[in-house]
Design a protein around this motif. Structure first.
Motif, mmCIF file in Angstrom:
data_model
loop_
_atom_site.group_PDB
_atom_site.id
_atom_site.type_symbol
_atom_site.label_atom_id
_atom_site.label_comp_id
_atom_site.label_asym_id
_atom_site.label_seq_id
_atom_site.Cartn_x
_atom_site.Cartn_y
_atom_site.Cartn_z
ATOM 1 N N ARG A 2 -39.649 62.295 30.618
ATOM 2 C CA ARG A 2 -40.751 62.588 29.694
ATOM 3 C C ARG A 2 -40.397 62.256 28.255
ATOM 4 O O ARG A 2 -41.269 62.116 27.413
ATOM 5 N N THR A 3 -39.099 62.170 27.950
ATOM 6 C CA THR A 3 -38.670 61.961 26.570
ATOM 7 C C THR A 3 -38.302 60.518 26.267
ATOM 8 O O THR A 3 -37.938 60.208 25.149
ATOM 9 N N THR A 4 -38.385 59.655 27.246
ATOM 10 C CA THR A 4 -37.944 58.276 27.086
ATOM 11 C C THR A 4 -39.087 57.312 27.386
ATOM 12 O O THR A 4 -39.886 57.546 28.274
ATOM 13 N N ALA A 5 -39.129 56.232 26.642
ATOM 14 C CA ALA A 5 -40.148 55.214 26.859
ATOM 15 C C ALA A 5 -39.997 54.597 28.245
ATOM 16 O O ALA A 5 -38.871 54.360 28.698
ATOM 17 N N PRO A 6 -41.125 54.345 28.926
ATOM 18 C CA PRO A 6 -41.062 53.739 30.269
ATOM 19 C C PRO A 6 -40.285 52.425 30.288
ATOM 20 O O PRO A 6 -39.610 52.126 31.269
ATOM 21 N N ARG A 7 -40.358 51.669 29.221
ATOM 22 C CA ARG A 7 -39.643 50.385 29.173
ATOM 23 C C ARG A 7 -38.130 50.589 29.300
ATOM 24 O O ARG A 7 -37.446 49.822 29.964
ATOM 25 N N GLN A 8 -37.619 51.628 28.653
ATOM 26 C CA GLN A 8 -36.183 51.905 28.721
ATOM 27 C C GLN A 8 -35.775 52.304 30.140
ATOM 28 O O GLN A 8 -34.718 51.899 30.625
ATOM 29 N N VAL A 9 -36.611 53.071 30.823
ATOM 30 C CA VAL A 9 -36.325 53.463 32.205
ATOM 31 C C VAL A 9 -36.344 52.234 33.111
ATOM 32 O O VAL A 9 -35.479 52.069 33.970
ATOM 33 N N THR A 10 -37.319 51.360 32.893
ATOM 34 C CA THR A 10 -37.397 50.123 33.673
ATOM 35 C C THR A 10 -36.166 49.260 33.438
ATOM 36 O O THR A 10 -35.594 48.701 34.381
ATOM 37 N N GLN A 11 -35.725 49.157 32.185
ATOM 38 C CA GLN A 11 -34.509 48.391 31.879
ATOM 39 C C GLN A 11 -33.296 48.981 32.584
ATOM 40 O O GLN A 11 -32.433 48.252 33.078
ATOM 41 N N ALA A 12 -33.227 50.300 32.636
ATOM 42 C CA ALA A 12 -32.107 50.952 33.321
ATOM 43 C C ALA A 12 -32.120 50.614 34.807
ATOM 44 O O ALA A 12 -31.077 50.320 35.395
ATOM 45 N N ALA A 13 -33.299 50.628 35.410
ATOM 46 C CA ALA A 13 -33.408 50.276 36.833
ATOM 47 C C ALA A 13 -32.994 48.828 37.059
ATOM 48 O O ALA A 13 -32.288 48.519 38.024
ATOM 49 N N LEU A 14 -33.415 47.955 36.168
ATOM 50 C CA LEU A 14 -33.055 46.535 36.303
ATOM 51 C C LEU A 14 -31.572 46.296 36.074
ATOM 52 O O LEU A 14 -31.004 45.335 36.604
ATOM 53 N N SER A 15 -30.927 47.164 35.305
ATOM 54 C CA SER A 15 -29.503 46.979 35.012
ATOM 55 C C SER A 15 -28.599 47.414 36.162
ATOM 56 O O SER A 15 -27.416 47.096 36.168
ATOM 57 N N CYS A 16 -29.157 48.140 37.125
ATOM 58 C CA CYS A 16 -28.353 48.615 38.253
ATOM 59 C C CYS A 16 -27.895 47.424 39.104
ATOM 60 O O CYS A 16 -28.730 46.677 39.629
ATOM 61 N N PRO A 17 -26.591 47.243 39.274
ATOM 62 C CA PRO A 17 -26.105 46.077 40.012
ATOM 63 C C PRO A 17 -26.418 46.101 41.509
ATOM 64 O O PRO A 17 -26.347 45.062 42.162
ATOM 65 N N VAL A 18 -26.782 47.268 42.041
ATOM 66 C CA VAL A 18 -27.085 47.355 43.475
ATOM 67 C C VAL A 18 -28.533 47.780 43.734
ATOM 68 O O VAL A 18 -28.891 48.138 44.852
ATOM 69 N N GLN A 19 -29.360 47.766 42.695
ATOM 70 C CA GLN A 19 -30.784 48.118 42.786
ATOM 71 C C GLN A 19 -31.002 49.474 43.460
ATOM 72 O O GLN A 19 -31.873 49.623 44.322
ATOM 73 N N ALA A 20 -30.237 50.469 43.046
ATOM 74 C CA ALA A 20 -30.351 51.808 43.624
ATOM 75 C C ALA A 20 -31.463 52.635 42.976
ATOM 76 O O ALA A 20 -31.764 53.730 43.448
ATOM 77 N N ILE A 21 -32.073 52.114 41.910
ATOM 78 C CA ILE A 21 -33.094 52.860 41.179
ATOM 79 C C ILE A 21 -34.439 52.170 41.337
ATOM 80 O O ILE A 21 -34.550 50.956 41.137
ATOM 81 N N THR A 22 -35.452 52.956 41.691
ATOM 82 C CA THR A 22 -36.821 52.432 41.718
ATOM 83 C C THR A 22 -37.674 53.280 40.780
ATOM 84 O O THR A 22 -37.464 54.479 40.642
ATOM 85 N N VAL A 23 -38.628 52.600 40.153
ATOM 86 C CA VAL A 23 -39.500 53.257 39.190
ATOM 87 C C VAL A 23 -40.935 52.982 39.612
ATOM 88 O O VAL A 23 -41.288 51.861 39.939
ATOM 89 N N GLY A 24 -41.744 54.028 39.600
ATOM 90 C CA GLY A 24 -43.147 53.883 39.934
ATOM 91 C C GLY A 24 -43.994 54.805 39.103
ATOM 92 O O GLY A 24 -43.492 55.543 38.243
ATOM 93 N N ASN A 25 -45.267 54.781 39.343
ATOM 94 C CA ASN A 25 -46.184 55.663 38.636
ATOM 95 C C ASN A 25 -46.382 56.924 39.443
ATOM 96 O O ASN A 25 -46.403 56.908 40.663
#
Length: 68
Positions: A40-63
């Motif tokens: 809730r405190t972070t811009a969605p773009r930053q969360v998306t960047q974090a997911a993309l930075s994961c070398p094994v794609q362990a993070i998914t982001v949705g609505n």
């Protein structure tokens, strides 16, 4: 925003924590976990960047589903 971490896939590289430290942290074993309320405190773009930075794609982001 719905953020999921596949703990079976996570290797603990820490890229998510470096990219969005208000949202992601690492547990005692070094694996990614969510900071309570952090999304809730972070811009969605930053969360998306974090997911993309994961070398094994362990993070998914949705609505979040719409409220009834």
């Amino acid at each position: 925003m719905e953020i999921r971490i596949d703990h079976r896939t996570c290797i603990g590289s820490g890229q998510c924590t470096l990219t969005a430290p208000a949202v992601f942290t690492q547990d005692d074993d070094g694996y990614a976990t969510l900071v309570p309320g952090g999304a809730r405190t972070t811009a969605p773009r930053q969360v998306t960047q974090a997911a993309l930075s994961c070398p094994v794609q362990a993070i998914t982001v949705g609505n979040d589903p719409p409220e009834a």
